[in-house]
Design an enzyme around this catalytic site. Structure first.
Site, PDB file in Angstrom:
ATOM      1  N   GLY D 152    -100.475  15.843  38.141  1.00 29.47           N
ATOM      2  CA  GLY D 152    -100.680  14.155  38.269  1.00 29.47           C
ATOM      3  C   GLY D 152    -101.277  13.588  37.073  1.00 29.47           C
ATOM      4  N   CYS D 153    -101.421  12.379  37.140  1.00 33.20           N
ATOM      5  CA  CYS D 153    -101.704  11.638  36.014  1.00 33.20           C
ATOM      6  C   CYS D 153    -103.228  11.830  35.608  1.00 33.20           C
ATOM      7  CB  CYS D 153    -101.629   9.886  36.332  1.00 33.20           C
ATOM      8  SG  CYS D 153    -102.309   9.528  37.923  1.00 33.20           S
ATOM      9  N   TYR D 154    -104.088  11.588  36.416  1.00 30.95           N
ATOM     10  CA  TYR D 154    -105.524  12.343  36.324  1.00 30.95           C
ATOM     11  C   TYR D 154    -105.693  13.599  35.740  1.00 30.95           C
ATOM     12  CZ  TYR D 154    -107.539   7.809  38.845  1.00 30.95           C
ATOM     13  OH  TYR D 154    -107.895   6.519  39.290  1.00 30.95           O
ATOM     14  N   THR D 156    -103.674  15.469  34.149  1.00 27.20           N
ATOM     15  CA  THR D 156    -103.287  15.581  32.688  1.00 27.20           C
ATOM     16  C   THR D 156    -104.286  15.066  31.788  1.00 27.20           C
ATOM     17  OG1 THR D 156    -100.865  15.220  33.483  1.00 27.20           O
ATOM     18  CG2 THR D 156    -101.455  14.749  31.241  1.00 27.20           C
TER      19      THR D 156
END
Lengths: 348, 348, 348, 348
Positions: D152-154, D156
């Site tokens: 996921g973005c967060y 990472t």
């Protein structure tokens, strides 16, 4: 018959100035009689700020102590730190009361001021007499003050979030953090490259992690509330918006203190017309206070652990500057605390 | 003693609704007694719009004619076109006066309405009695109206720009253009992909060049002013901002008419409290009217040629919707035209 | 083996500079060897522009003719107008080819330049030899040019929209209007109050209606296309976005010319890799070209009338500046026209 | 001669899809052969995303396992969690390798997945075989994986910030906080009211403080790095921007560990082409990575105390989604890790 307060604005061409003029245009008991600006002297205020066409007929004037002393009962000082401490004493000596929006009279410890602001304080006697203008803490002293030091924007949002916890003595001294995000108007109206729309829009960055000038002001307030020295990790950010501060304030609870946090906050601010403790589980947005003098707070304790998170939002130009200054003026002159400030935020 | 007007909002969960509530919260003579919303019935208004915490204690209710008729002197209708014409007549029949913010009663020619809105008009008798609520044109009729059709946002900005030119008969019928830019709130509060921040921010695009529903409404107003049929090229744009319309209105002067344009505009709007004709050479920004009921106009004639350019800015949610609706209410009930609307725009 | 072009950037600390560096970082046949900046001399480029960390290892240098002449086959000149004309000739005299991104060599008529830019032209001989670098018009001359005057951002968007109409002789000379909206990066990277996020965001305003410096450049191009003098009404706007120009170009058709407009545009730009004629009925957004060298055009004729509307969008920093400069470089050195420019726009 | 990888995108009409298409358009060794979308089947991709005109000639197709299995060497799965786990196994069973961008295969502990996502996992056998695709941790396993679960973005942004500290064992388990700000594209392309420009622009708010679905994914990664269970306070925010995550990661140092933090980070990521450890004292903005696959990190230790602050910025759609997916693809097929990802960020 009710009298009208005659108000001056010393240094009125910045965002603090135009916001004071906007708020005071709707104040039932105050009237702006003088607005000064060295660079803009002679220019009609409404030429620089067309939003004020029809509301403000004044021209900017050269700052002049006689003119301000004779024409005003109170002066809001909107000139930068380092300048205010040179101009304010002459007004005070003439009996004019002053709300200073610069940092010059906020930090009681002169040595701390001089360390952070890299200047010798020019008015130490008035520094001693200045009252820190956070009404949620200092109302009685504000009422009687000749000189009120209006708090900074970050300090307002952060102190209101931590005060109940520190006063109740429920948090650890270690691990206190304020991660705060401010709109670009917090950087002022002077042209700076990093505040250009093309630079600051659609981006986000921290700044001043090593030490921001609002930190000693915040720590002073937190230490007073705690009754002992408190250290804070303070990380300010530039957010791609015009107005608003969103401060996330983190602390570790001591012992079994967490149960009554919501009640603690509601009780602490029960008598404060401009602090709104949101229901449990809330996430107030800065939009919800835009253009208003409110601070909205929400207390969280994720998964019931030791970590408490207080979300605190204000409009940096209102509760963080001009609105709080008017709130202080109201207290100083025995007016209703909400006079001129009773307008709802603008949404969307 | 002055009485307080009891006001209802039919369909209050959109941007029109929240803006009416914001404005009416500061109105000295009106009080909102009922707010309806089918989807949100039972929910406190301030839960959906935290900006109204402390200002509005009502809950959204199911729309109910009896309740509205008994509890209100005037109802603002904020439901969409196609719905309004079904709900408004029952209120009118009960003697409640209505300001309808939908398009349903704006276009006098039923056939034109039905062509553009693809619906059979459900209340043709009331359509005939409806008064078009542009106060700068229609004040006497508005005062006496049972039903006021509140103008659209683009039509308000564009008509005010062209009216003086058409009434004075100084422009050609050919080459009239309105190139208009609107903030995203003009698209409403319902979720649509193209209005997402991620889509609409940091971008600009035209839409509806082949024909926008506001065009017949504008042409109706322009034709009335001209005393003959007027055609317009109308190009609306979605601009990456929340509020505001910036309409650039172009026309070709007939003959030697250009000399007195500034005077013409100033004379035309001399008695209009909400139309501000700016000094020659001005470029009003939408920011200068944000949150207010003003329309600011600037008239240009580049290089002294035949082409006249009128810049017209409004806040689409205020003068383009809720503010104008309150202005109409004030006229209908003999209140001061500016009641509740006398707050300055917000800058920055 | 293919050789690599050695490229210099004279005045590389503005938006033109950083965009040239971004584009050239991906160019298969060119390498930047020198970047100058008076104020930033000695500073690593990637310190000022962290986006270029890992891509550009150079430091800004003091501008030095010898250094540029010896180290570069081509120099992009990014210094402001008024400065470029003093610095460019020395490079040309040393045999370096130049793409000048300032306005100094764009306007062939020296008197017109001097009227609009309020300066005596310092290099009239080179002005005569300069080639106007709009590849869609001038490719053969660009190939052979020593000095290419890279078009302005507005002029690029507006000329491409009007060219087919003027070349085909289908529009009237009266009533030509360009209503153009630009992102704030068009105003440059120098700090100016009106370009601050807090000022320019969430607002829209026109400027320079009485006369903008890009107007004579546009009229020169339109007149060449028409074969006779053409006058334009040009209204530029500051839009609250970082990049992008949206130009709405209006003209009145002569006679029965409207039928084949779409074909006319498609035929005119069939061989132009960077001009995309959209399908009929399209509304290209500036987002659709962000970061790319495309100009997208859409031709409309509302209700089949005389009025034609051409929507033209570009990225002001790419097709409106640095990208077009690289396109010109490619043509000048016999490289594929799309080299370094073959990356898709960024969405969202 | 080098072969070209045939790539499919299952669920390509969201932001992940369009970003994969943008990146892969510039990939030297991969070609997209199939893009599916249930709602948009039959529509040319470039109609939905005009930015891809000239780059992508495909139409959206109905998802079809045979078609994907026969036409593709690798499939990027862009459908939502809950859907992916039903569609991915059939592809894997046919021998197609998959990079799944949903959450369905990220959390190894099935019970944790089911608790947070409120669904029974449909493919537990594949869940066991899935490799967590954070290349800075898992490169060897990614090379051999049939199924890579793209982070996921967060997760990472947050994991990269904490990894060096946890692996080195220098921080306390108590007081770990990630205060993360995301642009609105993180919420996807589906229309939702709170993501409208009119709602989300010019505002800032936290959400999910009580528990966000990315939290178990982050804690899983942090626990693996620490070799023991790690708990985190995670406060995500919606920031008024399109792209970008700015994560401020806080931890308390154990003992005298602070001296070598900068070295620790530089050593940890020395071999990671997409992690840029900034010089001491830096404040990377999300702008500095926009459109690129970089994560930039800056390590701070304010006033030399116990508190360490790591600033971590990524583009949520690139390193936080599509770019990292392509990085994983490159590793899986033995291509250069940076293939297709070697373009500089876009500034301004």
């Amino acid at each position: 018959m009710e009298t009208t307060l005659r108000v001056g604005i010393l240094g009125g061409s910045g965002y603090t100035g135009v916001e004071l003029l906007r708020i005071l245009a709707g104040h039932p008991r105050a009237e702006v009689t003088v607005v000064t600006s060295r660079q803009a002297a002679g220019q009609p205020v409404a030429d620089m700020f067309p939003s004020l066409r029809g509301w403000v007929d004044l021209e900017f004037e050269e700052p002049d102590t006689d003119r301000l002393a004779e024409g005003c009962d109170l002066v809001f000082c909107g000139v930068p730190h380092g300048v205010a401490m040179h101009q304010v004493p002459a007004l005070l000596d003439r009996g004019v009361r002053v709300v200073d929006l610069s940092a010059d009279f906020r930090i009681a410890d002169r040595a701390v001021y001089e360390e952070w602001y890299k200047e010798t304080h020019a008015a130490p006697a008035w520094l001693e007499r200045a009252v820190y203008g956070l009404p949620e803490v200092n109302t009685p002293a504000i009422r009687d003050a000749a000189l009120v030091a209006n708090p900074g924007c970050y300090p307002t949002a952060v102190q209101l979030a931590f005060l109940p916890l520190l006063e109740a003595g429920v948090i650890s001294r270690e691990g206190m953090i304020a991660d705060a995000k401010s709109g670009a108007s917090g950087g002022g109206r002077e042209a700076k490259t990093h505040l250009l729309l093309a630079e600051a829009s659609d981006s986000m960055s921290a700044y001043g992690v090593a030490g921001h000038r609002h930190l000693p002001e915040i720590e002073q307030g937190l230490s007073r509330a705690a009754g002992e020295s408190v250290a804070l990790t303070f990380v300010p950010h530039l957010a791609p918006m015009i107005r608003g501060i969103h401060a996330d304030c983190y602390a570790l609870l001591d012992g079994e203190a967490g149960a009554g946090l919501q009640d603690l906050f509601e009780a602490r601010f029960g008598g404060s017309p401009f602090v709104d403790v949101m229901p449990e589980g809330s996430h107030p947005g800065t939009r919800s206070v835009r253009g208003s003098n409110f601070c909205r707070l929400a207390v969280h304790r994720p998964r019931g652990g030791r970590q408490v998170v207080v979300l605190s939002v204000i409009d940096n130009l209102v509760k963080g500057a001009a609105g709080q200054a008017v709130q202080n003026m109201n207290l100083m002159f025995g007016l209703p605390e909400e006079a001129g400030l009773d307008t709802p935020p603008m949404q969307p």
